[in-house]
Design an enzyme around this catalytic site. Structure first.
Site, PDB file in Angstrom:
ATOM      1  CE  LYS A   1      -5.607   2.473  -0.592  1.00 31.95           C
ATOM      2  NZ  LYS A   1      -6.670   2.915  -1.494  1.00 31.95           N
TER       3      LYS A   1
ATOM      4  CE1 TYR B   1      -2.824   3.241   0.684  1.00 34.57           C
ATOM      5  CE2 TYR B   1      -3.104   2.572   2.963  1.00 34.57           C
ATOM      6  CZ  TYR B   1      -3.357   3.461   1.947  1.00 34.57           C
ATOM      7  OH  TYR B   1      -4.133   4.569   2.185  1.00 34.57           O
TER       8      TYR B   1
END
Length: 308
Positions: free
Chosen positions: A171, A143
């Site tokens: 992500k 992420y």
């Protein structure tokens, strides 16, 4: 290992954490919120993330939160959750194992906590591989969180990590469709999925091959993000797809106002029983901001009618 690219193609909410008025985690409201995401058609859950106010939670609260979400989901969709919060690699590896033991499908690594902002890409890579070595076969994801600082992973490095077969989720927050396209070109491997956070190019990202979307807009109207994931390439509805994409662009600023207070208020107005309490210092929720969020709800209601 779960195939994030095929098993969960669609919308992965970055989950909010509901609190009581006194500031404790409201697990009853968390149950309702998790069910709300599921009913909207979410393809998975990202628990214990920045929208969850993960940095304001204690270590035990993070684990309680993750366990509760997994219990409510009950195997309906995959659940991923953050497992790195800084410190020595051995310490981070230990918490990754604890998060994995809750039953998550992947443990998410925060890129900005695996190396200092001034560290080189080589140092970052070294730390990533050290962490992978110390966490055995646990599936992980990345992420590119903006806190404590945003460290982006280059397309070449993402390929390097994905080729280990350990990385199944990413992500992305680079905000650059050309970077997205290059990452998808290089890091194409069965079992891996890239989920885009930037809704200004949502349609282009999905057409380029992103596995789905994972965005804060889903904490206002998850049904709309699910609809876009399902219809982005629908030859029968190009005008509606363009309308949704433009709506997401037009509403970008108001959605970010004193977030996540605004999203909790928006969900209140939609009938979800939760408070607007947040532990984060995000600014003041003024009457003017409330009016703007009320306007957002009115515009979204009209868009829903248009989409039928």
């Amino acid at each position: 290992m779960i195939d994030m690219k095929t098993a969960t193609k669609g919308f992965i909410p970055v989950m909010l954490t509901p609190f009581t008025d006194s500031g404790a985690i409201d697990f009853d409201a968390l149950t309702r919120l998790t069910e709300f995401y599921l009913e909207a058609g979410a393809a998975g859950m990202f628990a214990n993330c920045l929208s969850s106010e993960m940095f304001e939670l204690s270590e035990s609260e993070r684990l309680q939160l993750i366990r509760h979400v997994i219990k409510v989901v009950n195997g309906a969709v995959p659940v991923v959750a953050t497992g790195t919060f800084g410190g020595p690699i051995d310490q981070q590896a230990d918490f990754v194992k604890q998060v994995h033991d809750t039953g998550t499908d992947a443990v998410i690594l925060i890129t900005g906590l695996l190396a200092d902002e001034t560290d080189s890409e080589a140092v970052f890579n070294e730390h990533v591989f050290q962490l992978l070595d110390r966490t055995e076969t646990i599936p992980v994801g990345f992420y590119e969180c903006p806190v404590p600082y945003k460290r982006l992973i280059s397309p070449e490095n993402l390929k390097l990590f994905v080729d280990t077969s350990r990385v199944i989720y990413h992500k992305d927050t680079c905000l650059d469709i050309h970077q997205i396209e290059e990452k998808l070109r290089l890091a194409s491997r069965p079992g891996f999925g890239l989920y885009d956070a930037y809704m200004a190019h949502a349609v282009a990202s999905l057409k380029a091959g992103s596995a789905g979307l994972s965005c804060i807009q889903g904490n206002y109207f998850p049904e709309l993000i699910v609809w876009l994931c399902e219809h982005y390439d629908d030859a029968d509805q190009p005008e509606k797809v363009a309308r949704v994409q433009q709506f997401l662009i037009d509403k970008m600023d108001v959605i970010h106002h004193v977030y996540p207070i605004t999203s909790k208020y928006f969900l209140q107005q939609r009938g979800l029983n939760l408070t607007t309490f947040t532990r984060r210092e995000v600014g003041t929720f003024t009457p003017e901001i409330a009016r703007q969020i009320d306007g957002l709800l009115a515009d979204y209601t009209r868009l829903q009618e248009e989409l039928a």
